[in-house]
Design a protein around this motif. Structure first.
Motif, PDB file in Angstrom:
ATOM      1  N   UNK A  20       0.930  -0.973   0.056  1.00 46.55           N
ATOM      2  CA  UNK A  20       0.000  -0.082  -0.062  1.00 46.55           C
ATOM      3  C   UNK A  20       1.021   1.340   0.111  1.00 46.55           C
ATOM      4  N   UNK A  21       0.474   2.467  -0.269  1.00 47.77           N
ATOM      5  CA  UNK A  21       1.098   3.678  -0.274  1.00 47.77           C
ATOM      6  C   UNK A  21       1.445   3.869   1.290  1.00 47.77           C
ATOM      7  N   UNK A  22       0.682   3.654   2.064  1.00 46.45           N
ATOM      8  CA  UNK A  22       1.214   3.782   3.446  1.00 46.45           C
ATOM      9  C   UNK A  22       2.505   2.807   3.747  1.00 46.45           C
ATOM     10  N   UNK A  23       2.298   1.481   3.510  1.00 42.02           N
ATOM     11  CA  UNK A  23       3.375   0.717   3.776  1.00 42.02           C
ATOM     12  C   UNK A  23       4.775   1.251   2.821  1.00 42.02           C
ATOM     13  N   UNK A  24       4.518   1.670   1.698  1.00 46.74           N
ATOM     14  CA  UNK A  24       5.633   2.035   0.868  1.00 46.74           C
ATOM     15  C   UNK A  24       6.474   3.491   1.639  1.00 46.74           C
ATOM     16  N   UNK A  25       5.497   4.072   2.022  1.00 43.79           N
ATOM     17  CA  UNK A  25       6.075   5.320   2.710  1.00 43.79           C
ATOM     18  C   UNK A  25       6.676   4.815   4.232  1.00 43.79           C
ATOM     19  N   UNK A  26       6.320   3.981   4.788  1.00 49.33           N
ATOM     20  CA  UNK A  26       6.887   3.501   5.931  1.00 49.33           C
ATOM     21  C   UNK A  26       8.192   2.610   5.663  1.00 49.33           C
ATOM     22  N   UNK A  40       9.873  10.894  -2.960  1.00 52.30           N
ATOM     23  CA  UNK A  40       8.605  10.022  -3.523  1.00 52.30           C
ATOM     24  C   UNK A  40       7.327  10.745  -3.378  1.00 52.30           C
ATOM     25  N   UNK A  41       7.467  11.744  -1.966  1.00 52.10           N
ATOM     26  CA  UNK A  41       6.104  12.569  -1.867  1.00 52.10           C
ATOM     27  C   UNK A  41       6.001  13.606  -2.731  1.00 52.10           C
TER      28      UNK A  41
END
Length: 99
Positions: A20-26, A40-41
């Motif tokens: 997920x985008x959240x997991x990728x961010x983490x 990335x952001x």
């Protein structure tokens, strides 16, 4: 609480969750190269979210960077001196030209 790198990171076969985008961010925050999360952001903000191909390509590129960071062979390739890479390319071009 901040995400802490898993102690398995750096071992062959380790893949942090990035579905997920959240997991990728983490994963980018914990295991990415310095500055990856911010870039990335910025790139995601500049991407049209209706363009699913562009979003997919962006997320795949950054997932690959996380995976590369903890692939011993990938990091060894990145650490090679430029002169070694140039010499290898010259040899390969010469071999291809001799065929």
């Amino acid at each position: 609480m901040t995400a802490q790198p898993d102690h398995q990171a750096g071992r062959p076969g380790f893949n942090p969750p990035m579905g997920t985008l959240g997991q990728l961010r983490e994963a980018l925050s914990a295991w990415g190269f310095p500055g990856d999360r911010q870039r990335f952001e910025e790139e995601l903000d500049a991407t049209d979210l209706d363009d699913l191909t562009a979003v997919r390509e962006l997320t795949q590129a950054y997932r690959h960077r996380v995976l590369l960071r903890y692939d011993p062979l990938g990091m060894a390739a990145l650490a090679r001196p430029t002169a070694d890479v140039e010499a290898e390319l010259r040899r390969k071009l010469e071999e291809a030209g001799a065929r």
